[in-house]
Design a protein around this motif. Structure first.
Motif, short mmCIF file in Angstrom:
data_model
loop_
_atom_site.label_atom_id
_atom_site.label_comp_id
_atom_site.label_asym_id
_atom_site.label_seq_id
_atom_site.Cartn_x
_atom_site.Cartn_y
_atom_site.Cartn_z
N SER A 82 -7.52 1.84 0.83
CA SER A 82 -7.19 2.98 -0.03
C SER A 82 -7.08 4.27 0.77
CB SER A 82 -8.26 3.15 -1.11
OG SER A 82 -9.52 3.46 -0.53
N GLY A 83 -7.38 4.21 2.06
CA GLY A 83 -7.18 5.40 2.89
C GLY A 83 -8.10 5.53 4.07
N ASP A 84 -9.36 5.08 3.92
CA ASP A 84 -10.32 5.32 4.98
C ASP A 84 -9.98 4.58 6.27
OD1 ASP A 84 -13.05 6.70 5.33
OD2 ASP A 84 -13.37 4.73 6.22
N VAL A 85 -9.34 3.45 6.16
CA VAL A 85 -9.00 2.68 7.36
C VAL A 85 -8.08 3.47 8.28
CG1 VAL A 85 -7.03 1.54 6.26
CG2 VAL A 85 -8.13 0.46 8.20
N TYR A 86 -7.29 4.37 7.70
CA TYR A 86 -6.36 5.16 8.52
C TYR A 86 -6.95 6.51 8.90
CZ TYR A 86 -3.16 1.65 6.68
OH TYR A 86 -2.57 0.46 6.34
N ALA A 87 -8.18 6.80 8.45
CA ALA A 87 -8.78 8.10 8.73
C ALA A 87 -9.31 8.13 10.16
CB ALA A 87 -9.91 8.36 7.75
N GLU A 88 -9.34 9.33 10.72
CA GLU A 88 -9.85 9.50 12.07
C GLU A 88 -11.32 9.11 12.11
OE1 GLU A 88 -10.27 12.99 15.50
OE2 GLU A 88 -9.32 13.43 13.57
N GLY A 89 -11.68 8.29 13.07
CA GLY A 89 -13.07 7.89 13.25
C GLY A 89 -13.43 6.54 12.68
N PHE A 90 -12.60 5.99 11.78
CA PHE A 90 -12.97 4.72 11.16
C PHE A 90 -13.06 3.61 12.20
CE2 PHE A 90 -11.67 0.56 9.58
CZ PHE A 90 -12.74 0.28 8.73
N LEU A 91 -12.04 3.48 13.05
CA LEU A 91 -12.04 2.39 14.02
C LEU A 91 -13.21 2.50 14.99
CD1 LEU A 91 -8.23 1.97 14.82
CD2 LEU A 91 -9.69 0.53 13.37
N ASP A 92 -13.58 3.74 15.34
CA ASP A 92 -14.74 3.93 16.21
C ASP A 92 -16.01 3.45 15.51
OD1 ASP A 92 -13.21 5.02 18.24
OD2 ASP A 92 -13.53 7.08 17.59
N SER A 93 -16.17 3.80 14.22
CA SER A 93 -17.35 3.39 13.47
C SER A 93 -17.40 1.88 13.30
CB SER A 93 -17.36 4.07 12.10
OG SER A 93 -17.46 5.47 12.23
N LEU A 94 -16.24 1.27 13.05
CA LEU A 94 -16.17 -0.18 12.93
C LEU A 94 -16.58 -0.83 14.25
CD1 LEU A 94 -15.31 -2.80 11.45
CD2 LEU A 94 -12.98 -2.37 12.28
N GLY A 95 -16.03 -0.35 15.36
CA GLY A 95 -16.35 -0.92 16.67
C GLY A 95 -17.82 -0.77 17.01
N GLU A 96 -18.40 0.38 16.70
CA GLU A 96 -19.82 0.60 16.97
C GLU A 96 -20.69 -0.36 16.17
OE1 GLU A 96 -20.29 4.69 16.09
OE2 GLU A 96 -19.22 5.38 17.87
N MET A 97 -20.32 -0.60 14.92
CA MET A 97 -21.07 -1.53 14.09
C MET A 97 -21.00 -2.95 14.67
SD MET A 97 -20.34 -2.75 10.16
CE MET A 97 -18.86 -3.63 10.72
N LEU A 98 -19.79 -3.38 15.03
CA LEU A 98 -19.62 -4.73 15.55
C LEU A 98 -20.38 -4.91 16.86
CD1 LEU A 98 -15.80 -5.22 14.86
CD2 LEU A 98 -17.72 -6.06 13.50
N ARG A 99 -20.33 -3.92 17.74
CA ARG A 99 -21.06 -4.02 19.02
C ARG A 99 -22.56 -4.06 18.78
NH1 ARG A 99 -16.92 -0.56 20.61
NH2 ARG A 99 -18.19 1.29 20.21
N ALA A 100 -23.05 -3.28 17.81
CA ALA A 100 -24.48 -3.27 17.53
C ALA A 100 -24.95 -4.65 17.08
CB ALA A 100 -24.80 -2.23 16.47
N ILE A 101 -24.15 -5.31 16.26
CA ILE A 101 -24.51 -6.65 15.80
C ILE A 101 -24.49 -7.64 16.96
CG2 ILE A 101 -23.77 -8.58 14.34
CD1 ILE A 101 -22.66 -6.42 12.40
N GLN A 102 -23.43 -7.59 17.75
CA GLN A 102 -23.30 -8.52 18.87
C GLN A 102 -24.41 -8.31 19.89
OE1 GLN A 102 -19.60 -8.27 21.00
NE2 GLN A 102 -19.93 -10.15 22.11
N GLU A 103 -24.80 -7.07 20.12
CA GLU A 103 -25.77 -6.76 21.17
C GLU A 103 -27.21 -6.72 20.68
OE1 GLU A 103 -24.33 -3.14 22.87
OE2 GLU A 103 -22.45 -4.05 23.57
#
Length: 243
Positions: free
Chosen positions: A63-84
């Motif tokens: 609906s919009g947030d995926v294209y907002a500035e910072g979303f991909l960074d937040s997604l990546g940080e979450m995924l790395r936190a889980i993996q690590e």
């Protein structure tokens, strides 16, 4: 947006955006990461991640947030936190895990899937692309041939195929995942941490090449990506032109 509960040494993080089928936005990504950090600070020896309602996670919030500035960074940080995370993380896939939902499941160490669950990465239907980490992680868990069908043909993987091919470990519900997590929490923590580090030495941490980085950015910034957004709003099939 997210609930946290504890049973002994096991902490459960539950996505609670049922009105959006637990789609990820920046706020929810941050909450998951912070919830995981809180669980680890509190001495959790296993963590379960699940979704409330009929979906595990419908992906990024289109609906919009995926294209907002910072979303991909937040997604990546979450995924790395889980993996690590130094303890095992189990994804209890209670329903569809689509796009970023599949990425969330991939970041976990183990996956328990409900019979009606499925995985899919429909990036090519949206004019965008997933990153190198996602591709390598999917190949490592699902296998090269099936991963190509998921990524290049946008084909889904149902629960039983996921178990048969190794993407998921067991068929079961949240209760089954939590029960398994309690068993795992009784094992030697330092042993689990060491083996998790070895298992995650699978090439997913390598830096992408300049060509790969450029291709990812080109897809996200393309006219095709904009066309997919318009088509979604207008409830029609997109017409992609490769630019």
């Amino acid at each position: 947006m997210m609930g946290i509960s504890r049973d002994g040494d096991v902490v459960t993080l539950e996505l609670r955006r049922e009105e959006r089928r637990n789609a990820l936005n920046t706020e929810l990504c941050v909450q998951v990461r912070e919830g995981l950090e809180e669980a680890l600070d509190g001495g959790a020896r296993a963590v379960v991640i699940t979704g409330r309602g009929s979906s595990f996670c419908a992906g990024a919030d289109l609906s919009g947030d995926v294209y907002a500035e910072g979303f991909l960074d937040s997604l990546g940080e979450m995924l790395r936190a889980i993996q690590e995370a130094p303890v095992p993380v189990i994804a209890a896939i209670n329903g569809p895990a689509i796009g970023a939902g599949t990425q969330l499941a991939l970041a976990a160490d183990l996956r328990v899937v409900a019979p009606g669950a499925r995985f899919a990465i429909p990036a090519a239907r949206l004019g965008i692309s997933v990153d190198r980490w996602t591709v390598r992680r999917l190949v490592a868990l699902l296998g090269g041939g099936p991963a190509r069908a998921v990524l290049l043909a946008a084909e889904p993987v149902d629960a039983h195929e996921a178990v048969d091919r190794g993407l998921a470990n067991r068929i079961g519900d949240l209760v089954a995942a939590q029960s398994w997590a309690r068993e795992i929490a009784e094992l030697a923590p330092l042993s689990l941490h060491a083996m998790k580090l070895f298992l995650n030495d699978d090439g997913t941490r390598d830096e992408p090449s300049p060509e790969q980085t450029a291709a990812l950015a080109e897809a996200w910034l393309s006219e095709d990506a904009q066309e997919a957004r318009r088509a979604r709003t207008e409830r029609r099939a997109p017409v992609f032109r490769g630019r």
